[in-house]
Design a protein around this motif. Sequence first.
Motif, PDB file in Angstrom:
ATOM      1  N   VAL A  56      39.136  30.927 -27.934  1.00 51.03           N
ATOM      2  CA  VAL A  56      40.134  30.185 -27.168  1.00 51.03           C
ATOM      3  C   VAL A  56      39.706  30.097 -25.708  1.00 51.03           C
ATOM      4  N   ALA A  57      39.824  28.910 -25.141  1.00 50.63           N
ATOM      5  CA  ALA A  57      39.611  28.716 -23.706  1.00 50.63           C
ATOM      6  C   ALA A  57      40.965  28.801 -23.016  1.00 50.63           C
ATOM      7  N   VAL A  58      41.002  29.508 -21.896  1.00 50.18           N
ATOM      8  CA  VAL A  58      42.215  29.595 -21.090  1.00 50.18           C
ATOM      9  C   VAL A  58      41.918  28.872 -19.782  1.00 50.18           C
ATOM     10  N   VAL A  59      42.515  27.695 -19.627  1.00 54.06           N
ATOM     11  CA  VAL A  59      42.255  26.871 -18.462  1.00 54.06           C
ATOM     12  C   VAL A  59      43.296  27.178 -17.393  1.00 54.06           C
ATOM     13  N   LEU A  80      37.749  35.009 -25.551  1.00 53.49           N
ATOM     14  CA  LEU A  80      38.441  34.121 -24.613  1.00 53.49           C
ATOM     15  C   LEU A  80      37.452  33.657 -23.551  1.00 53.49           C
ATOM     16  N   HIS A  81      37.584  32.382 -23.202  1.00 55.12           N
ATOM     17  CA  HIS A  81      36.718  31.793 -22.187  1.00 55.12           C
ATOM     18  C   HIS A  81      37.569  31.355 -21.003  1.00 55.12           C
ATOM     19  N   PRO A  82      37.383  31.968 -19.822  1.00 55.02           N
ATOM     20  CA  PRO A  82      38.125  31.510 -18.644  1.00 55.02           C
ATOM     21  C   PRO A  82      37.535  30.201 -18.121  1.00 55.02           C
ATOM     22  N   VAL A  83      38.417  29.235 -17.863  1.00 56.44           N
ATOM     23  CA  VAL A  83      37.979  27.938 -17.354  1.00 56.44           C
ATOM     24  C   VAL A  83      38.722  27.666 -16.052  1.00 56.44           C
ATOM     25  N   ASP A 130      33.745  28.054 -10.150  1.00 57.41           N
ATOM     26  CA  ASP A 130      32.348  27.627 -10.086  1.00 57.41           C
ATOM     27  C   ASP A 130      31.399  28.584 -10.814  1.00 57.41           C
ATOM     28  N   GLY A 131      31.811  29.052 -11.983  1.00 55.54           N
ATOM     29  CA  GLY A 131      30.938  29.903 -12.787  1.00 55.54           C
ATOM     30  C   GLY A 131      30.968  31.375 -12.434  1.00 55.54           C
ATOM     31  N   ALA A 132      31.695  31.734 -11.384  1.00 59.79           N
ATOM     32  CA  ALA A 132      31.785  33.145 -11.000  1.00 59.79           C
ATOM     33  C   ALA A 132      32.521  33.936 -12.072  1.00 59.79           C
ATOM     34  N   GLU A 133      32.338  35.236 -12.063  1.00 63.06           N
ATOM     35  CA  GLU A 133      33.071  36.083 -13.007  1.00 63.06           C
ATOM     36  C   GLU A 133      34.559  36.027 -12.710  1.00 63.06           C
ATOM     37  N   VAL A 134      35.318  35.898 -13.774  1.00 61.28           N
ATOM     38  CA  VAL A 134      36.774  35.928 -13.712  1.00 61.28           C
ATOM     39  C   VAL A 134      37.213  36.928 -14.765  1.00 61.28           C
ATOM     40  N   GLU A 135      37.927  37.940 -14.358  1.00 62.81           N
ATOM     41  CA  GLU A 135      38.364  38.995 -15.275  1.00 62.81           C
ATOM     42  C   GLU A 135      37.172  39.617 -16.007  1.00 62.81           C
ATOM     43  N   GLY A 136      36.045  39.748 -15.299  1.00 62.94           N
ATOM     44  CA  GLY A 136      34.868  40.409 -15.857  1.00 62.94           C
ATOM     45  C   GLY A 136      34.027  39.550 -16.786  1.00 62.94           C
ATOM     46  N   THR A 137      34.326  38.267 -16.863  1.00 68.47           N
ATOM     47  CA  THR A 137      33.610  37.353 -17.748  1.00 68.47           C
ATOM     48  C   THR A 137      33.182  36.132 -16.945  1.00 68.47           C
ATOM     49  N   PRO A 138      31.968  35.632 -17.164  1.00 71.96           N
ATOM     50  CA  PRO A 138      31.577  34.393 -16.470  1.00 71.96           C
ATOM     51  C   PRO A 138      32.548  33.269 -16.819  1.00 71.96           C
ATOM     52  N   SER A 139      32.941  32.519 -15.800  1.00 71.95           N
ATOM     53  CA  SER A 139      33.877  31.411 -16.013  1.00 71.95           C
ATOM     54  C   SER A 139      33.100  30.117 -16.263  1.00 71.95           C
ATOM     55  N   PHE A 140      33.857  29.119 -16.703  1.00 66.70           N
ATOM     56  CA  PHE A 140      33.289  27.800 -16.948  1.00 66.70           C
ATOM     57  C   PHE A 140      34.027  26.793 -16.081  1.00 66.70           C
ATOM     58  N   ARG A 141      33.288  25.795 -15.586  1.00 70.32           N
ATOM     59  CA  ARG A 141      33.886  24.779 -14.724  1.00 70.32           C
ATOM     60  C   ARG A 141      34.781  23.824 -15.502  1.00 70.32           C
ATOM     61  N   SER A 142      34.454  23.588 -16.768  1.00 70.51           N
ATOM     62  CA  SER A 142      35.227  22.643 -17.571  1.00 70.51           C
ATOM     63  C   SER A 142      35.147  23.022 -19.041  1.00 70.51           C
ATOM     64  N   LEU A 143      35.997  22.399 -19.852  1.00 70.86           N
ATOM     65  CA  LEU A 143      35.946  22.642 -21.296  1.00 70.86           C
ATOM     66  C   LEU A 143      34.610  22.195 -21.882  1.00 70.86           C
ATOM     67  N   ALA A 144      34.015  21.170 -21.306  1.00 66.95           N
ATOM     68  CA  ALA A 144      32.725  20.686 -21.805  1.00 66.95           C
ATOM     69  C   ALA A 144      31.646  21.753 -21.692  1.00 66.95           C
ATOM     70  N   ASP A 151      30.276  26.478 -28.137  1.00 68.31           N
ATOM     71  CA  ASP A 151      30.905  26.415 -29.460  1.00 68.31           C
ATOM     72  C   ASP A 151      30.906  27.805 -30.078  1.00 68.31           C
ATOM     73  N   PRO A 152      31.809  28.081 -30.969  1.00 67.18           N
ATOM     74  CA  PRO A 152      32.943  27.255 -31.378  1.00 67.18           C
ATOM     75  C   PRO A 152      34.108  27.415 -30.403  1.00 67.18           C
ATOM     76  N   LEU A 153      35.003  26.470 -30.442  1.00 62.84           N
ATOM     77  CA  LEU A 153      36.207  26.522 -29.616  1.00 62.84           C
ATOM     78  C   LEU A 153      37.381  26.068 -30.485  1.00 62.84           C
TER      79      LEU A 153
END
Length: 156
Positions: A16-19, A45-48, A53-67, A71-73
């Motif tokens: 699951v992505a959490v935007v 879980l994927h922080p978006v 800008d890709g920095a760690e969020v909650e100890g996990t690398p973040s993503f700029r967008s859902l794109a 996978d899988p999502l």
Amino acid sequence: MPSRQLIDDFLAQDHVAVVGVSRNPKHFANSVYRRLRDDGRGRTLHPVNAAADGAEVEGTPSFRSLADVPDPLDGVLVMVPAEAAADIVRDAVARGVPRVWLHKGAGPGSVTPEAIAVARQAGLDLVDGACPLMFDEPVTGIHRLHQFFVRGRLAA
């Protein structure tokens, strides 16, 4: 209000992505992210957040967008201001994600007529309102009270 089946199905997903998760750990989206991450279900879980800008969020690398999320999502939890919600749903549709949860807390949250219409038109499984913390067992604190009031409004 969504059905309990849609809610339970969303919460059962493994990827699951959490935007809207923030670099600020006091942000409410971060509380939801931590709870879902740490509830013992072992989901990924994927922080978006574009601003992170890709920095760690909650100890996990973040993503700029859902794109950018690998996978899988299986689902997208949308916890952004109302004016950004429909665009996130469009991104989920473009990505082929089958289910979306539009978070609603004390204010309008991410639930907007446009975001709902985009999701329904695309045939997504949609949880259009409520907070996952009202349903991710064990429910505690104020979310238990909120759950009590919402139960009667859940669709069959």
